[in-house]
Design a protein around this motif. Sequence first.
Motif, PDB file in Angstrom:
ATOM      1  N   UNK A 113     -71.480  -6.129  37.062  1.00  6.76           N
ATOM      2  CA  UNK A 113     -71.987  -7.500  37.206  1.00  6.76           C
ATOM      3  C   UNK A 113     -73.369  -7.409  37.843  1.00  6.76           C
ATOM      4  N   UNK A 114     -74.235  -8.324  37.489  1.00  4.71           N
ATOM      5  CA  UNK A 114     -75.597  -8.193  37.975  1.00  4.71           C
ATOM      6  C   UNK A 114     -76.299  -9.537  38.017  1.00  4.71           C
ATOM      7  N   UNK A 115     -77.322  -9.568  38.839  1.00  9.51           N
ATOM      8  CA  UNK A 115     -78.229 -10.706  38.851  1.00  9.51           C
ATOM      9  C   UNK A 115     -79.641 -10.196  38.597  1.00  9.51           C
ATOM     10  N   UNK A 116     -80.442 -11.056  38.000  1.00  5.38           N
ATOM     11  CA  UNK A 116     -81.855 -10.789  37.764  1.00  5.38           C
ATOM     12  C   UNK A 116     -82.599 -12.008  38.276  1.00  5.38           C
ATOM     13  N   UNK A 117     -83.549 -11.809  39.185  1.00  6.03           N
ATOM     14  CA  UNK A 117     -84.203 -12.957  39.804  1.00  6.03           C
ATOM     15  C   UNK A 117     -85.655 -12.656  40.126  1.00  6.03           C
ATOM     16  N   UNK A 118     -86.427 -13.728  40.268  1.00  6.34           N
ATOM     17  CA  UNK A 118     -87.829 -13.632  40.642  1.00  6.34           C
ATOM     18  C   UNK A 118     -88.132 -14.719  41.662  1.00  6.34           C
ATOM     19  N   UNK A 119     -89.084 -14.443  42.553  1.00  5.02           N
ATOM     20  CA  UNK A 119     -89.489 -15.471  43.521  1.00  5.02           C
ATOM     21  C   UNK A 119     -90.904 -15.970  43.260  1.00  5.02           C
ATOM     22  N   UNK A 120     -91.666 -15.250  42.427  1.00  5.24           N
ATOM     23  CA  UNK A 120     -93.026 -15.689  42.103  1.00  5.24           C
ATOM     24  C   UNK A 120     -93.301 -15.470  40.624  1.00  5.24           C
ATOM     25  N   UNK A 121     -93.481 -16.562  39.898  1.00  6.55           N
ATOM     26  CA  UNK A 121     -93.945 -16.493  38.515  1.00  6.55           C
ATOM     27  C   UNK A 121     -95.415 -16.890  38.532  1.00  6.55           C
ATOM     28  N   UNK A 122     -96.285 -15.893  38.434  1.00  2.00           N
ATOM     29  CA  UNK A 122     -97.712 -16.164  38.511  1.00  2.00           C
ATOM     30  C   UNK A 122     -98.281 -16.634  37.185  1.00  2.00           C
ATOM     31  N   UNK A 123     -99.596 -16.743  37.138  1.00  2.00           N
ATOM     32  CA  UNK A 123    -100.259 -17.134  35.904  1.00  2.00           C
ATOM     33  C   UNK A 123    -100.218 -16.008  34.873  1.00  2.00           C
ATOM     34  N   UNK A 124    -100.250 -14.760  35.340  1.00  2.00           N
ATOM     35  CA  UNK A 124    -100.266 -13.614  34.421  1.00  2.00           C
ATOM     36  C   UNK A 124     -99.096 -12.667  34.638  1.00  2.00           C
ATOM     37  N   UNK A 145     -80.399 -21.359  27.339  1.00  2.00           N
ATOM     38  CA  UNK A 145     -79.458 -21.500  26.227  1.00  2.00           C
ATOM     39  C   UNK A 145     -79.168 -22.963  25.913  1.00  2.00           C
ATOM     40  N   UNK A 146     -79.428 -23.835  26.883  1.00  2.00           N
ATOM     41  CA  UNK A 146     -79.220 -25.272  26.691  1.00  2.00           C
ATOM     42  C   UNK A 146     -80.538 -26.010  26.482  1.00  2.00           C
ATOM     43  N   UNK A 147     -81.639 -25.288  26.441  1.00  2.00           N
ATOM     44  CA  UNK A 147     -82.941 -25.922  26.266  1.00  2.00           C
ATOM     45  C   UNK A 147     -83.567 -26.392  27.565  1.00  2.00           C
ATOM     46  N   UNK A 148     -82.991 -25.986  28.714  1.00  2.00           N
ATOM     47  CA  UNK A 148     -83.531 -26.377  30.019  1.00  2.00           C
ATOM     48  C   UNK A 148     -84.833 -25.621  30.273  1.00  2.00           C
ATOM     49  N   UNK A 149     -85.870 -26.333  30.702  1.00  2.00           N
ATOM     50  CA  UNK A 149     -87.164 -25.718  31.003  1.00  2.00           C
ATOM     51  C   UNK A 149     -87.526 -25.826  32.477  1.00  2.00           C
ATOM     52  N   UNK A 150     -86.572 -26.241  33.317  1.00  2.00           N
ATOM     53  CA  UNK A 150     -86.841 -26.421  34.745  1.00  2.00           C
ATOM     54  C   UNK A 150     -85.838 -25.656  35.603  1.00  2.00           C
ATOM     55  N   UNK A 151     -85.171 -24.672  35.033  1.00  2.00           N
ATOM     56  CA  UNK A 151     -84.161 -23.934  35.777  1.00  2.00           C
ATOM     57  C   UNK A 151     -84.764 -22.912  36.727  1.00  2.00           C
ATOM     58  N   UNK A 152     -83.934 -22.417  37.633  1.00  2.00           N
ATOM     59  CA  UNK A 152     -84.372 -21.377  38.558  1.00  2.00           C
ATOM     60  C   UNK A 152     -84.569 -20.060  37.805  1.00  2.00           C
ATOM     61  N   UNK A 153     -85.540 -19.250  38.210  1.00  2.00           N
ATOM     62  CA  UNK A 153     -85.745 -17.947  37.568  1.00  2.00           C
ATOM     63  C   UNK A 153     -84.710 -16.933  38.052  1.00  2.00           C
ATOM     64  N   UNK A 154     -83.471 -17.167  37.687  1.00  2.00           N
ATOM     65  CA  UNK A 154     -82.358 -16.299  38.075  1.00  2.00           C
ATOM     66  C   UNK A 154     -81.309 -16.323  36.975  1.00  2.00           C
ATOM     67  N   UNK A 155     -80.832 -15.163  36.572  1.00  2.00           N
ATOM     68  CA  UNK A 155     -79.802 -15.036  35.546  1.00  2.00           C
ATOM     69  C   UNK A 155     -78.720 -14.086  36.060  1.00  2.00           C
ATOM     70  N   UNK A 156     -77.460 -14.452  35.850  1.00  2.00           N
ATOM     71  CA  UNK A 156     -76.335 -13.591  36.209  1.00  2.00           C
ATOM     72  C   UNK A 156     -75.573 -13.218  34.943  1.00  2.00           C
ATOM     73  N   UNK A 157     -75.061 -12.004  34.901  1.00  2.00           N
ATOM     74  CA  UNK A 157     -74.362 -11.562  33.697  1.00  2.00           C
ATOM     75  C   UNK A 157     -73.474 -10.361  33.991  1.00  2.00           C
ATOM     76  N   UNK A 158     -72.739  -9.938  32.980  1.00  2.00           N
ATOM     77  CA  UNK A 158     -71.852  -8.779  33.037  1.00  2.00           C
ATOM     78  C   UNK A 158     -72.147  -7.891  31.836  1.00  2.00           C
ATOM     79  N   UNK A 159     -71.952  -6.588  32.009  1.00  2.00           N
ATOM     80  CA  UNK A 159     -72.133  -5.665  30.884  1.00  2.00           C
ATOM     81  C   UNK A 159     -71.180  -4.483  31.039  1.00  2.00           C
ATOM     82  N   UNK A 160     -70.857  -3.864  29.932  1.00  2.00           N
ATOM     83  CA  UNK A 160     -69.860  -2.797  29.949  1.00  2.00           C
ATOM     84  C   UNK A 160     -70.094  -1.839  28.787  1.00  2.00           C
TER      85      UNK A 160
END
Length: 279
Positions: free
Chosen positions: A241-252, A171-186
Motif C-alpha cells: 500500500x502506498x501514498x504519493x503526495x506533493x506539497x508544492x506544485x510550482x509553475x515548472x 477519475x471523476x473529473x475533479x480539478x481542485x483535489x489535493x495532490x495526493x493519491x493512495x493505492x495498492x499494488x501486488x
Amino acid sequence: MTTDHPFRDLTTLTATGEGAWSAHIAPTWTIGPKVHGGCMLAVSASAARRAGIEAGADPAVQPLAVSASFVSAPDPGDVEITTVVRKLGKQVSVVETELGQDGRVAVRASVTLGLPDGGEPRYAVPHPATELAARPPEDAVVVTPAHPMGQIVNLCGSVDMRVDESTAGFLRGDREGDPRIAMWTKLRPADEADLDTVALFALMAGDISAPVTMNRGMFGWAPTVQLTAYLRALPEPGWLRLTNESIVLGQAWFESDHTVVDTTGAVVVQSRQLAMIPR
C-alpha cells in the motif's frame, strides 16, 4: 509473449562483458509509449547488485538507495547497462550505472548496496500510508488494460493495481483535489516467489502512482528528472500500500513523495522525485 513472472523477466540481466549487461524491457513496462522511470530504476539497481556481488560483496546485499538522473526516454526493447564499482565495503558498497539504448544514455544512477533493516524500528512516526487497509477494499478502483487509466498505465497488464477512489479525483473529473493519491499494488505469484524480485519491485513501487498533478486538472506527461528511492526493509509477500503526495506544485516543477508499506505495516520504501509540470 506472455509469462507468469513478468517483473523477474524485466530485471533479469545477461552479461555482455566486464561490468556490462543487457536487459529487455517489454512494452507492458511503459506509461503511454515510453518506458516507466521506476522500471528503469529497478533494472539499474539489478545491474548494480550483480556487479557488487561479482566484485565480492555479500550475496545478501540489496540496493538500499538508488539515486537516478533521467537523461532521455527510451522505447521498450533492448537496453544496455554498464557498471562501475566505486566502493566495496563490509557494510556499504557503491556502484555507478549507466543505462542506454542504441548508444544513447537514458539513466545514470548511483546505487548504494547493503543489508536492509530488520526487526522492529527503534522509533517510528506513523505515516498516513500505514493507515490504509492492508488489502484493497471492495470499492477500490481496479486498474486493468480496459480501464481508461490502464490504457495509459500499461504496467497494469503485469502487476495488480488498485486505486483509492477518494484520493483520485481526476477519475471523476475533479480539478481542485489535493495532490495526493493512495493505492495498492501486488506482484504476480511467480514473481513473489523470488526475494530479489520482490525487493526490486518495492523500489519500482516508489514511482508507480499516477502524477498527483492530475488531481489538479493537469494531465499529460510529467517527466521525472531525478528520482531517489530508499529500500528500508524487505517487504513481506502480498499487497503493498502506498501514498504519493506533493506539497508544492510550482509553475515548472513539483516534487513527488512515495511511501510504500507492506502487509505487516512496515515502511519498506521511501522515495522522492523532481518532475516537470505537464505542459
